[in-house]
Scaffold this motif. Structure first.
Motif, PDB file in Angstrom:
ATOM      1  N   ARG A  20     -47.756   5.543  27.082  1.00 57.85           N
ATOM      2  CA  ARG A  20     -46.325   5.613  26.777  1.00 57.85           C
ATOM      3  C   ARG A  20     -45.646   4.256  26.866  1.00 57.85           C
ATOM      4  O   ARG A  20     -44.815   3.909  26.022  1.00 57.85           O
ATOM      5  N   TRP A  21     -45.985   3.475  27.887  1.00 56.85           N
ATOM      6  CA  TRP A  21     -45.246   2.233  28.142  1.00 56.85           C
ATOM      7  C   TRP A  21     -46.140   0.985  28.200  1.00 56.85           C
ATOM      8  O   TRP A  21     -45.656  -0.091  28.518  1.00 56.85           O
ATOM      9  N   ASP A  22     -47.429   1.153  27.957  1.00 59.04           N
ATOM     10  CA  ASP A  22     -48.374   0.048  28.160  1.00 59.04           C
ATOM     11  C   ASP A  22     -48.243  -0.467  29.594  1.00 59.04           C
ATOM     12  O   ASP A  22     -48.219  -1.684  29.837  1.00 59.04           O
ATOM     13  N   LEU A  23     -48.154   0.472  30.524  1.00 58.38           N
ATOM     14  CA  LEU A  23     -47.984   0.147  31.935  1.00 58.38           C
ATOM     15  C   LEU A  23     -49.258   0.525  32.693  1.00 58.38           C
ATOM     16  O   LEU A  23     -49.521   1.699  32.937  1.00 58.38           O
ATOM     17  N   PRO A  24     -50.079  -0.461  33.077  1.00 53.20           N
ATOM     18  CA  PRO A  24     -51.302  -0.159  33.824  1.00 53.20           C
ATOM     19  C   PRO A  24     -50.978   0.091  35.304  1.00 53.20           C
ATOM     20  O   PRO A  24     -50.200  -0.641  35.920  1.00 53.20           O
ATOM     21  N   LEU A  25     -51.582   1.130  35.863  1.00 50.22           N
ATOM     22  CA  LEU A  25     -51.376   1.477  37.274  1.00 50.22           C
ATOM     23  C   LEU A  25     -52.734   1.716  37.925  1.00 50.22           C
ATOM     24  O   LEU A  25     -53.683   2.139  37.262  1.00 50.22           O
ATOM     25  N   ASP A  26     -52.825   1.461  39.210  1.00 48.64           N
ATOM     26  CA  ASP A  26     -54.071   1.750  39.924  1.00 48.64           C
ATOM     27  C   ASP A  26     -53.923   3.048  40.705  1.00 48.64           C
ATOM     28  O   ASP A  26     -52.824   3.436  41.099  1.00 48.64           O
ATOM     29  N   ARG A  27     -55.027   3.722  40.942  1.00 38.23           N
ATOM     30  CA  ARG A  27     -55.006   5.047  41.561  1.00 38.23           C
ATOM     31  C   ARG A  27     -54.786   5.002  43.070  1.00 38.23           C
ATOM     32  O   ARG A  27     -54.479   6.025  43.679  1.00 38.23           O
ATOM     33  N   ILE A  28     -54.924   3.830  43.675  1.00 37.73           N
ATOM     34  CA  ILE A  28     -54.826   3.745  45.138  1.00 37.73           C
ATOM     35  C   ILE A  28     -53.392   3.534  45.596  1.00 37.73           C
ATOM     36  O   ILE A  28     -52.939   4.155  46.562  1.00 37.73           O
ATOM     37  N   TYR A  29     -52.648   2.695  44.904  1.00 39.71           N
ATOM     38  CA  TYR A  29     -51.290   2.353  45.329  1.00 39.71           C
ATOM     39  C   TYR A  29     -50.224   2.655  44.262  1.00 39.71           C
ATOM     40  O   TYR A  29     -49.373   3.514  44.435  1.00 39.71           O
ATOM     41  N   THR A  30     -50.268   1.906  43.170  1.00 35.82           N
ATOM     42  CA  THR A  30     -49.099   1.888  42.277  1.00 35.82           C
ATOM     43  C   THR A  30     -48.874   3.201  41.538  1.00 35.82           C
ATOM     44  O   THR A  30     -47.724   3.576  41.288  1.00 35.82           O
ATOM     45  N   ALA A  31     -49.947   3.904  41.149  1.00 38.15           N
ATOM     46  CA  ALA A  31     -49.756   5.170  40.437  1.00 38.15           C
ATOM     47  C   ALA A  31     -49.051   6.183  41.334  1.00 38.15           C
ATOM     48  O   ALA A  31     -48.195   6.947  40.874  1.00 38.15           O
ATOM     49  N   LYS A  32     -49.389   6.192  42.612  1.00 42.15           N
ATOM     50  CA  LYS A  32     -48.760   7.134  43.542  1.00 42.15           C
ATOM     51  C   LYS A  32     -47.281   6.803  43.729  1.00 42.15           C
ATOM     52  O   LYS A  32     -46.428   7.699  43.753  1.00 42.15           O
ATOM     53  N   ALA A  33     -46.977   5.523  43.824  1.00 37.62           N
ATOM     54  CA  ALA A  33     -45.579   5.125  44.017  1.00 37.62           C
ATOM     55  C   ALA A  33     -44.764   5.378  42.758  1.00 37.62           C
ATOM     56  O   ALA A  33     -43.616   5.838  42.839  1.00 37.62           O
ATOM     57  N   PHE A  34     -45.343   5.101  41.600  1.00 28.87           N
ATOM     58  CA  PHE A  34     -44.591   5.324  40.364  1.00 28.87           C
ATOM     59  C   PHE A  34     -44.435   6.818  40.092  1.00 28.87           C
ATOM     60  O   PHE A  34     -43.419   7.254  39.532  1.00 28.87           O
ATOM     61  N   HIS A  35     -45.401   7.613  40.485  1.00 27.53           N
ATOM     62  CA  HIS A  35     -45.277   9.070  40.375  1.00 27.53           C
ATOM     63  C   HIS A  35     -44.093   9.557  41.209  1.00 27.53           C
ATOM     64  O   HIS A  35     -43.325  10.434  40.763  1.00 27.53           O
ATOM     65  N   ALA A  36     -43.925   8.980  42.383  1.00 34.79           N
ATOM     66  CA  ALA A  36     -42.781   9.339  43.233  1.00 34.79           C
ATOM     67  C   ALA A  36     -41.470   8.970  42.559  1.00 34.79           C
ATOM     68  O   ALA A  36     -40.483   9.725  42.626  1.00 34.79           O
ATOM     69  N   LEU A  37     -41.439   7.801  41.922  1.00 35.51           N
ATOM     70  CA  LEU A  37     -40.225   7.383  41.210  1.00 35.51           C
ATOM     71  C   LEU A  37     -39.884   8.364  40.091  1.00 35.51           C
ATOM     72  O   LEU A  37     -38.738   8.823  39.987  1.00 35.51           O
ATOM     73  N   VAL A  38     -40.847   8.678  39.255  1.00 33.17           N
ATOM     74  CA  VAL A  38     -40.595   9.587  38.136  1.00 33.17           C
ATOM     75  C   VAL A  38     -40.136  10.947  38.637  1.00 33.17           C
ATOM     76  O   VAL A  38     -39.171  11.526  38.118  1.00 33.17           O
ATOM     77  N   ASP A  39     -40.787  11.450  39.663  1.00 32.87           N
ATOM     78  CA  ASP A  39     -40.412  12.746  40.234  1.00 32.87           C
ATOM     79  C   ASP A  39     -38.987  12.717  40.767  1.00 32.87           C
ATOM     80  O   ASP A  39     -38.195  13.649  40.537  1.00 32.87           O
ATOM     81  N   ALA A  40     -38.635  11.648  41.470  1.00 30.38           N
ATOM     82  CA  ALA A  40     -37.291  11.544  42.050  1.00 30.38           C
ATOM     83  C   ALA A  40     -36.230  11.429  40.967  1.00 30.38           C
ATOM     84  O   ALA A  40     -35.196  12.114  41.009  1.00 30.38           O
ATOM     85  N   VAL A  41     -36.469  10.574  39.988  1.00 32.03           N
ATOM     86  CA  VAL A  41     -35.487  10.359  38.924  1.00 32.03           C
ATOM     87  C   VAL A  41     -35.279  11.628  38.107  1.00 32.03           C
ATOM     88  O   VAL A  41     -34.144  11.967  37.730  1.00 32.03           O
ATOM     89  N   GLU A  42     -36.355  12.348  37.829  1.00 28.06           N
ATOM     90  CA  GLU A  42     -36.248  13.541  36.989  1.00 28.06           C
ATOM     91  C   GLU A  42     -35.633  14.730  37.717  1.00 28.06           C
ATOM     92  O   GLU A  42     -35.176  15.675  37.067  1.00 28.06           O
ATOM     93  N   ASN A  43     -35.598  14.690  39.040  1.00 30.04           N
ATOM     94  CA  ASN A  43     -35.158  15.865  39.795  1.00 30.04           C
ATOM     95  C   ASN A  43     -33.923  15.633  40.662  1.00 30.04           C
ATOM     96  O   ASN A  43     -33.591  16.483  41.481  1.00 30.04           O
ATOM     97  N   SER A  44     -33.255  14.506  40.488  1.00 29.63           N
ATOM     98  CA  SER A  44     -32.065  14.240  41.299  1.00 29.63           C
ATOM     99  C   SER A  44     -30.997  13.532  40.474  1.00 29.63           C
ATOM    100  O   SER A  44     -31.271  12.515  39.822  1.00 29.63           O
TER     101      SER A  44
END
Length: 300
Positions: free
Chosen positions: A257-281
């Motif tokens: 979607r964004w050409d945004l590479p994420l790693d499974r150990i740190y950044t993907a988990k943090a960005f998942h939290a961001l998307v979840d928070a933004v979409e639900n608040s």
């Protein structure tokens, strides 16, 4: 521009129809572009640590970390570039330099790896081990796990010098808390710092309180800073270095979607939290939201 120039870290804005409709700007601070090995927050933390080692006429750095430690890889690469030796105490005596690509790369970069039994590495055991290894290597600067020292904090504070506009929310993956504490102490009082621990059961507030207290020494100031913190503890996907099919699908979707590479150990988990928070608040409506990409793609 030198190899680890932070000018390489661009701000990438992510388009999204719903976010655009709600007036939300999501910006990614691409610290992953600084260097493949010394990436993300790692150069931020190591910059002043290396300067300290030189001022003290140290011959190298002695540090510690786990099997997938981005800090170890970054330290090995940065020390090699600076002409310093690097020595690591690694958690797990079942491991070797061939256990994974991270440890192999550390060894290839000249880092001496010493593998400690987990009970000796954890809790009170490390204090004794640290003293022993510092005696063995008196001409090395000891650097705590994740670069948790004043110089590491100072380097992370400087991220804000590269952000030219007000930021209402910033999201960051959390391991040792050094980066999150640096972001927090450098942020405007109106900015909420959202921390996403990648370890299951990690007490973010207690760990941040401990580090800030040791570095700042002012309880009222520490408590004032912590009032700006929001913790998102439910995005560890099973624990450190663990993942699920949902997380791997999320990583692929962000890349497409964004050409945004994420790693499974740190950044993907943090960005998942961001998307979840933004979409639900509705709290984020009309806000500028910053995501700090802390690198780690080598272990991705």
């Amino acid at each position: 521009m030198h190899r680890f120039a932070t000018e390489k870290s661009i701000l990438q804005q992510l388009p999204h129809p719903d976010w655009d409709r709600r007036g939300i700007r999501v910006l990614v601070k691409r610290d992953d572009l600084i260097d493949p090995y010394v990436s993300g927050n790692k150069w931020r933390k190591l910059k002043y640590i290396l300067q300290l080692a030189r001022r003290q006429n140290q011959k190298g750095i002695l540090t510690l970390g786990g099997a997938f430690s981005n800090h170890l890889l970054a330290t090995a690469a940065a020390c090699r570039e600076a002409g310093l030796t690097s020595i690591a105490l690694v958690r797990g005596d079942e491991l070797t330099a061939e256990s994974n690509q991270n440890l192999h790369a550390c060894a290839e970069l000249g880092m001496a790896l010493h593998f400690l039994p987990r009970p000796e590495y954890d809790a009170n055991g490390m204090q004794a081990q640290q003293a022993i290894w510092m005696q063995r290597h008196p001409h090395c600067l000891f650097v705590p796990e994740g670069g948790a020292m004043p110089e590491g904090l100072k380097g992370c504070q400087e991220i804000w010098d590269e952000i030219a506009e007000p930021v209402h929310h910033v999201f960051v993956a959390q391991g040792s808390t050094t980066t999150s504490c640096g972001l927090l102490t450098g942020a405007a009082a109106s900015t909420t710092v959202h921390v996403v621990p990648v370890l299951k059961g990690f007490d973010s507030r207690a760990e941040m309180h401990s580090l800030l207290s040791s570095l700042l020494g002012d309880p009222s100031l520490v408590n004032s800073y912590l009032r700006q913190v929001a913790v998102h503890a439910g995005h560890h996907f099973g624990g450190y270095a663990k993942s699920t099919p949902e997380l791997l699908d999320f990583i692929r979707d962000c890349r497409q979607r964004w050409d945004l590479p994420l790693d499974r150990i740190y950044t993907a988990k943090a960005f998942h939290a961001l998307v979840d928070a933004v979409e639900n608040s509705a709290e984020f409506d009309g806000a500028t939201v910053l995501f700090l990409h802390t690198g780690g793609l080598f272990n991705g």
